[in-house]
Scaffold this active site. Structure first.
Site, PDB file in Angstrom:
ATOM      1  N   TRP A 176      20.984  24.784   1.261  1.00  0.00           N
ATOM      2  CA  TRP A 176      20.449  23.463   1.626  1.00  0.00           C
ATOM      3  C   TRP A 176      19.655  22.935   0.447  1.00  0.00           C
ATOM      4  CZ3 TRP A 176      22.825  22.058   5.918  1.00  0.00           C
ATOM      5  CH2 TRP A 176      22.535  20.792   6.447  1.00  0.00           C
ATOM      6  N   ASP A 177      19.083  21.758   0.565  1.00  0.00           N
ATOM      7  CA  ASP A 177      18.371  21.225  -0.605  1.00  0.00           C
ATOM      8  C   ASP A 177      16.979  21.843  -0.777  1.00  0.00           C
ATOM      9  OD1 ASP A 177      17.125  19.825   1.433  1.00  0.00           O
ATOM     10  OD2 ASP A 177      17.648  17.833   0.701  1.00  0.00           O
ATOM     11  N   TRP A 178      16.636  22.814   0.071  1.00  0.00           N
ATOM     12  CA  TRP A 178      15.405  23.595  -0.109  1.00  0.00           C
ATOM     13  C   TRP A 178      15.670  25.093   0.014  1.00  0.00           C
ATOM     14  CZ3 TRP A 178      16.322  25.671   4.404  1.00  0.00           C
ATOM     15  CH2 TRP A 178      16.713  24.847   5.476  1.00  0.00           C
ATOM     16  N   ASN A 442      21.095  16.471  13.811  1.00  0.00           N
ATOM     17  CA  ASN A 442      20.274  15.922  12.738  1.00  0.00           C
ATOM     18  C   ASN A 442      21.101  14.995  11.846  1.00  0.00           C
ATOM     19  OD1 ASN A 442      17.889  15.950  10.749  1.00  0.00           O
ATOM     20  ND2 ASN A 442      19.586  16.653   9.482  1.00  0.00           N
ATOM     21  N   GLU A 443      20.829  13.693  11.920  1.00  0.00           N
ATOM     22  CA  GLU A 443      21.329  12.673  10.976  1.00  0.00           C
ATOM     23  C   GLU A 443      22.823  12.387  11.049  1.00  0.00           C
ATOM     24  OE1 GLU A 443      19.718  13.700   7.078  1.00  0.00           O
ATOM     25  OE2 GLU A 443      17.712  13.100   7.667  1.00  0.00           O
ATOM     26  N   GLU A 540      10.774  12.231  10.208  1.00  0.00           N
ATOM     27  CA  GLU A 540      10.930  12.938   8.922  1.00  0.00           C
ATOM     28  C   GLU A 540      10.456  12.035   7.811  1.00  0.00           C
ATOM     29  OE1 GLU A 540      14.528  14.578   7.377  1.00  0.00           O
ATOM     30  OE2 GLU A 540      15.112  15.546   9.255  1.00  0.00           O
TER      31      GLU A 540
END
Length: 829
Positions: A176-178, A442-443, A540
Site C-alpha cells: 500500500w502507499d504506507w 473504501n473509495e 480521511e
C-alpha cells in the site's frame, strides 16, 4: 442435566512446515504464518530490516504446507458429530485429514468448518496445503476473460504484487502507499476439533434497542446452532441479568440443520439502565448476563456475556440555509461530534499483534481524547480483543467491509464466498456497542464516479452493475437481515442518501453538502485553512511525516541515515512523498543545514513531524469550529477522522503513532486539538477570530485569556482577559474578534514577526482548556527566536520519576503563559 454436551481439542502449537520442493523444513507455530516461523527459527532476518521486503519475495511465491499428527483425546463412538474448525486460514489452501481431502479455502475472512465424523481415527494426520496468494490472484485474473477488473497492479513506488482484488485476503498485504508487500501464508487464527451430540451453539449475539413508545430497553438475543438430530428439539432458555432485576424464560424449538432462536428480553422498567457512552461523554457500563439453554436432549449450555445498552442513528436531514443533507451520529439520542482517526493493520504479520499491542495503540487513541476510529477496508476485520477493548474504553468503530481502492469481480463463486464472509463477520461482531456503522468499501464509489481507472464511457455500466450487485444486492442485503441495530452506508466517501437516490454512485461523492469526504492536498500551504472542505464529515485527511530516528534505527544501517539514501527512497511508498514533505516544510521552516550528515537527517525527520503536527492541527481545528455554522451553504461538520492512527512498519506515513506505539508529535498535538474544551483561532483578512469549541454537555461561563509574547524572551507583552464568555454545550461559537493590527498596537513593540499569540479558557472548579497558539508569521521569518539552552541530565531513578510525574502534571495542568511553562520545566529538571 448433563453439561458435557461437547468436547474441544485445540490444534494450536507447533506444526511441521515445509515449502513445495522440500528444501526448507522447519517447525511453525499455529496460529502463525510462514514469515514469522522462518524468522523465529533464524532462517531469515527481521523481514522489516532494510530492503528485506523485496529480498524475501520468494517466500510468498512458494507454496507451503503445514502438517501435524494428533491423538483424538475422546472416544469417537460417543459423539454424533465431529467438526474440524478453522477460525481463519490465510488464504488459499487444500485441507486434508488422513489423506482425505475435506475441502478448500479461498477467503481469509471466513470461518471454515469441516465435518470429519467419518474420517477421524485415534491418531490423525492433518495437512493444510497452501497455494501462493500471488500466483492464485494472477490465475483468477487470467480466468476472468470477459472484461478486465482494474487496477491490475499497484504503482511501482509501492513495490507490490498484482491483482489483490481477485483474492479475499488483506488487500494491503500486496503493498500500500504506507506499507510493504508481504502476502503471507498461514493458519492465522485458532484451529480446533469440536465433538458434540444433539445440538451445538455456533454464534451467540445480543443487540440492544430502546422502545420509545414503552420507554423501555430491550435486548435481542440471537443463538445459532448446529442441530444434529433429524427431529426438532424443544427446550427452555433462561436469560438472567441480576443487576437489572431481569429474568425471563422462553420455551423454544430448534429445527434440524442450522437452527436459530431469536429472543426479545424486555428490561425491568424499575431498574435504572446505565447506557454505554463514547469516551468523553459518559461511562461504558456493561451488565453481566447469563443465558442457560436446557433442551429435551438433556444437555445444558450456559453462556456468560456482557450486555450493553446504546442506540445509534446516522442522521441525514435537510439543514436550514444549506442545500443537501446533514451527516452526523446520534448516540443514545445525543448528537456526538466524532473525533478520531483511521485504523490500519498493526503488523504485516497478524500473529505478532498481541493483546498488549492493541491495548497500547487503542489506549493511546483514548488518551488523545479520541472517541472513534474507522477500521479501514484494506486491512482485516480486527480480532475480538480489539473490539472488546473499544467497548471497554469507549472508542466508537466505523467498520468497513474489506474492499478498498479497486473494482471487484461478481462471479458466482466470488459472491458466494463474500456472502459467507459478511454473514460470519456480522454475526461475530454485532454484539459490540463500539461498532456504530457498517460501511461497504473504501473509495470504490469515488473510483467509478471519478473514473480512476480510465474506463471508456461505453463500458461504465458494466462496472456500475457489478458495484450494485456486490455492495447493495449482496453485502447490504445480508447486513440488513443480520443486524437491524445500526446504520449501513455503501462506501466512503459517499453522499449517503443522495448516492442512493442517484443509483448508488453519485456524480461527485466528494460533495461537501452530503455524506462524508476524504481530502488530501500536498501542494497548497497547509497553514491556509481556506483550502479545506467545509464538509459535513471529514472521514480521511492527512499529511505525512517520518518516524523518529530511534524507530528507523532498528531496521537500518548507518549508510541509510540520510534523507536521500536508497533506504529513505525505498521506505517511501507514496509517489513524491519525501519531496512533498520538504516542500511543505520550506514554507514555514528553515531546512536543516548541519554539516554532520546524521544530525541533518535527524533534524529533517524532526521537522517533518513538526510540520505534520501543525498542518493537522490547523485542519482539524477547522473541522471542529465548523460544527455549528453554515457559511455559503457549507458547514455543520460533525466528524474529524484523520488518516491515519497507526503504522504497519517503520516508514514515512500519515500515522500519529509509530510502529511499536511511540507517539509522534502529531499525537501529542491531537491530545490538545481533540480536547473536550478548546479555544480555536483563525485569521481572515487581517482579523483574528477565536471560537470556543466544546464537547461538554452543559454551557459554561469562562474567562478567555489572550496573551501576546515576544519570541526573543517569551515574556508576555500584554494580556487580554475577557470574562464571562459563554461557551455553549456541544457546539462551536465565536467568542473573540479583533484585527491583528489593533491587537499589536495595544501590545507596543510587537510586530507580526516578533510576537506570537497564545490563548486559553479557564472556568470554575479547575475547568480548563489546553493553551492554544496562533502564529502571526512563518516560523522561518520569526524575529528573536533563539536557540533553546536546555540541558537535562538524570542522575537518579527517583528524580526521573519525579520529572515524569511533574511533566504529566504540567501536561494536564495550568493555563500558563509560554514563558512560565518553559521556565518551570527547565527549572523542574
Amino acid at each position: 442435566p448433563r453439561s458435557s454436551h461437547s468436547t474441544v481439542r485445540s490444534l494450536r502449537g507447533s506444526w511441521r512446515l515445509g515449502n513445495a520442493n522440500g528444501s526448507v523444513v522447519l517447525r511453525g507455530e499455529v496460529p502463525g504464518c510462514v514469515h514469522t516461523a522462518l524468522h523465529r527459527r533464524g532462517l531469515i532476518q527481521d523481514p522489516y530490516y532494510r530492503f528485506n521486503d523485496v529480498m524475501y519475495r520468494w517466500i510468498s511465491l512458494d507454496n507451503w504446507t503445514y502438517s501435524r499428527t494428533f491423538k483424538t483425546p475422546f472416544d469417537i463412538r460417543k459423539w454424533q458429530k465431529v467438526n474440524l474448525i478453522f477460525e481463519g486460514v490465510d488464504t488459499v489452501a487444500q485441507i486434508l485429514i488422513n489423506n482425505v481431502t475435506l475441502g478448500r479455502t479461498d477467503n481469509m475472512f471466513n470461518r471454515y468448518s469441516f465435518d470429519i465424523t467419518s474420517v477421524i481415527k485415534e491418531v490423525n494426520f492433518i495437512e493444510v496445503r497452501f497455494l501462493s496468494a500471488v500466483s492464485y490472484a494472477a490465475e483468477q485474473s487470467r480466468c476472468h476473460k470477459v472484461y478486465s477488473i482494474p487496477p491490475a497492479c499497484p504503482p511501482p513506488v509501492q513495490k507490490g504484487e498484482c491483482h489483490a482484488n481477485f483474492i479475499r485476503k488483506e488487500q494491503c498485504s500486496f503493498s500500500w502507499d504506507w506499507g510493504p508487500s508481504f502476502p503471507t501464508q498461514g493458519i492465522w487464527k485458532d484451529v480446533r476439533i469440536e465433538a458434540y451430540n444433539h445440538y451445538h451453539l455456533i454464534y451467540f449475539s445480543l443487540t440492544s434497542f430502546f422502545v420509545k413508545s414503552a420507554q423501555q430497553w430491550s435486548l435481542e438475543i440471537e443463538s445459532i446452532f448446529d442441530v444434529v438430530s433429524s427431529k426438532p428439539i424443544a427446550g427452555l432458555v433462561t436469560v438472567n441479568i441480576p443487576k437489572l432485576q431481569t429474568q425471563q424464560t422462553f420455551s423454544v424449538r430448534l429445527q434440524p440443520g442450522e437452527g436459530s432462536i431469536v429472543l426479545l428480553v424486555n428490561i425491568n422498567k424499575s431498574s435504572a439502565v446505565e447506557a454505554w457512552w463514547p469516551n468523553g461523554h459518559g461511562k461504558q457500563t456493561g451488565y453481566n448476563m447469563t443465558t442457560t439453554f436446557i433442551m429435551e436432549a438433556g444437555y445444558q449450555i450456559e453462556k456468560f456475556s456482557k450486555a450493553y445498552f446504546r442506540t445509534v442513528e446516522l442522521v441525514q436531514e435537510p439543514i436550514p440555509g444549506s442545500p443537501g443533507l446533514s451527516f452526523y451520529f446520534r448516540i443514545n439520542g445525543r448528537p456526538i461530534f466524532i473525533k478520531g482517526s483511521n485504523w490500519i493493520p498493526a503488523d504485516s504479520f497478524q500473529d505478532r499483534v498481541t493483546y498488549d499491542t492493541l491495548w497500547l495503540l487503542l489506549k493511546s487513541a483514548a488518551d488523545a481524547n479520541m472517541n472513534a476510529l474507522r477500521v479501514w477496508g484494506g486491512g482485516v476485520y480486527e480480532q475480538d480483543e480489539f473490539y472488546d477493548i473499544c467497548d471497554e474504553i469507549g472508542i466508537m468503530i466505523w467498520q468497513d467491509f474489506m474492499f478498498a481502492c479497486a473494482l471487484y469481480p461478481t462471479d458466482k463463486n466470488y459472491l458466494e464466498s463474500v456472502r459467507a464472509e459478511v454473514s460470519h463477520q456480522v454475526r461475530r461482531l454485532k454484539s459490540h456497542p463500539s461498532i456504530i456503522l457498517w460501511s461497504g468499501n473504501n473509495e470504490n464509489e469515488a473510483a467509478i464516479a471519478s473514473n480512476w481507472f480510465s474506463i471508456p464511457y461505453a463500458d461504465k455500466e458494466v462496472y456500475i452493475k457489478d458495484y450494485v450487485m456486490l455492495y447493495v444486492k449482496n453485502i447490504r442485503e445480508i447486513v440488513l437481515t443480520e443486524d437491524k441495530s445500526r446504520p449501513f452506508i455503501a462506501s466512503s466517501p459517499t453522499n449517503g442518501l443522495e448516492s442512493v437516490k442517484e443509483g448508488w454512485i453519485s456524480q461527485n461523492p466528494y460533495d461537501t453538502h452530503y455524506g462524508d469526504t476524504h481530502f488530501y492536498d500536498y501542494s497548497n500551504d497547509c497553514w491556509n485553512w481556506t483550502v479545506y472542505p467545509k464538509t459535513r464529515f471529514a472521514s480521511e485527511y492527512g499529511f505525512q511525516s517520518w518516524p523518529s530516528f530511534s524507530t528507523i534505527e532498528k531496521v537500518s544501517s548507518a549508510e541509510d541515515w540520510s534523507y536521500t539514501s536508497n533506504f529513505s527512497l525505498h521506505r517511501q511508498h507514496h509517489e513524491n512523498g519525501n519531496d512533498q514533505m520538504l516542500q511543505q516544510l520550506e514554507r514555514h521552516f528553515k531546512l536543516p543545514q548541519s554539516t554532520d550528515p546524521i544530525k541533518k537527517f535527524k533534524d529533517t525527520i524532526y521537522l517533518t513531524q513538526v510540520m505534520q503536527a501543525q498542518c493537522m492541527k490547523i485542519e482539524t481545528e477547522f473541522y471542529r469550529f465548523s460544527q455549528s455554522e453554515i457559511i455559503k451553504g457549507e458547514g455543520h461538520t460533525m466528524g474529524a477522522l484523520y488518516w491515519q492512527l497507526n503504522d504497519i512498519w517503520q516508514a514515512p506515513s500519515w500515522a500519529s503513532l509509530e510502529y511499536g506505539g511511540k507517539w509522534k508529535l502529531l499525537h501529542y498535538f491531537a491530545q490538545n486539538f481533540f480536547a473536550p474544551l478548546l479555544p480555536v483561532a483563525y485569521e481572515d483578512k487581517g482579523v483574528l477570530y477565536i471560537y470556543g469549541v466544546s464537547d461538554l454537555h452543559v454551557d459554561h461561563k469562562l474567562t478567555l485569556r489572550v496573551v501576546v509574547h515576544t519570541w526573543s524572551s517569551l515574556e508576555s507583552v500584554c494580556t487580554i482577559a475577557k470574562d464571562s464568555v459563554t461557551v455553549k454545550a456541544q457546539s462551536a461559537v465565536l467568542i473573540y474578534k479583533e484585527s491583528i493590527n489593533d491587537l499589536l498596537e495595544r501590545c507596543r513593540n510587537c510586530t507580526r514577526k516578533s510576537c506570537v499569540i497564545t490563548f486559553c479558557l479557564v472556568g470554575e472548579g479547575g475547568l480548563q482548556s489546553p493553551t492554544n497558539h496562533h502564529f502571526l508569521s512563518s516560523l522561518k521569518d520569526a524575529v528573536g527566536l533563539e536557540k533553546t539552552q536546555l540541558s537535562v541530565s538524570i542522575s537518579h531513578a527517583k528524580l526521573l520519576y519525579l520529572v515524569l510525574l511533574f511533566l504529566l502534571k504540567y501536561h494536564h495542568g495550568k493555563c500558563f503563559g509560554l514563558q512560565t511553562v518553559l521556565y518551570v520545566s527547565t527549572r523542574g529538571c
